[in-house]
Design an enzyme around this catalytic site. Sequence first.
Site: not given
Ligand SMILES: *Cc1c(COP(=O)(O)O)cnc(C)c1O
Length: 388
Positions: A133, A218, A247
């Site tokens: 994701f 990421d 986050k």
């Molecule tokens: C939450 C998340 C995103 C997206 O972040 P948003 O602040 O919701 O745009 C991207 N990559 C990872 C691994 C995530 O956990």
Amino acid sequence: MSLFERFENAFMPNYGVPPVALARGEGTRVWDVDGKEYLDFIAGIAVTSLGHAHPAVVEAVSRQVATLAHTSNLFLHEPEVLLAEKLLGLLDAPARVFFANSGTEANEAAYKLAVKYGKREGRSYFVAAENGFHGRTIGALSLTGKKAIRDQFGPFPVEVRFVPYGDADALKEAVTGDCIALFLEPTQGEAGVVPPPDGYLKAAREICDATGALLVCDEIQSAIGRSGHWFAHQADGVTPDLLTLAKGLGGGLPIGACVGFGPAGTLFDKGDHGSTFGGNPVSCAAALAVLDHLDLDHVRQAATRLRTGLEAVAHPLLKGVRGRGLWLAAVLAEPVAPQVQQAAAAAGFLVNAVQPDAIRIAPPLVVTAGEIDALVAAFPGILAEAAQ
Ligand SMILES: *Cc1c(COP(=O)(O)O)cnc(C)c1O
């Protein structure tokens, strides 16, 4: 009309109606609009690192909003410089940073940097992991390996080849000299807190070194202490080319960051990218408070206590516990995670049915031993309730 009905009437249907309406929080505790108290073991999806209303965050944000809340990128301000320096000081190699407002935006910056690199080097496609994701905007979504949320919004501007997560041989096959960049989560969050086999990130680094593809970690969910390290990749002794954060960084205030190591830190030229709100003074002040007050030793001790406690829960519905640090999934023997989430809420615990058979547990990084023990003690009853 209840808040829930009013939500349903006013909002687009993309979220469905959430089951609990929260009113306030303090530390790991939150209260809903009816005054029911919960222990928060999801922290706004691994976001409120210092818990709710931490005095240092409240003080930093209040002071900053009363002093200077916004400048745009036309003017610089001290909090962004302090935050950039502090963040870069926690990394293992020289780097530069771009501040955005969210995780998706941090990945968009990485995506654009990679596109620029790919054009310069004559490379043509990305590699990312199945079930990964990376966000919901078109660029980040194109890298997201979940058919259900991705395919209806294609085609996407750049080809992305997906490989099974955790399989180093598949990486070796997919990442060639024509590959622009490899996007990976060091542990997959939304897929259900799934760590890869040992050595996977190291193998990814070696493959990228051999082929010239950029390694993009990421760490939007895994960084800022969540895994027991400042950044999850540090546990593997690997330095990526690009690193994305969001986050936990702002402790509840919106901020994202894209970090470029070495030459990747100077790929953008003047005018190539920007954000009006990105790195705003208030979010930067909050993030500075987070970095100043986060206690990694506490995270590790609490993580051991939580993991050991959950692993000792004997119930046929609990198949196992996986994850890193204060970022775990209770893996269920049956796809009843929504029922477990509901039973937990009824018992006063907020957890997240991240997958049909996985409960994500990601408390604030200040969670106390007593709060952990309370969840562990309640867990058999929650499972029993959900199994009915
Ligand atoms: C939450 C998340 C995103 C997206 O972040 P948003 O602040 O919701 O745009 C991207 N990559 C990872 C691994 C995530 O956990």
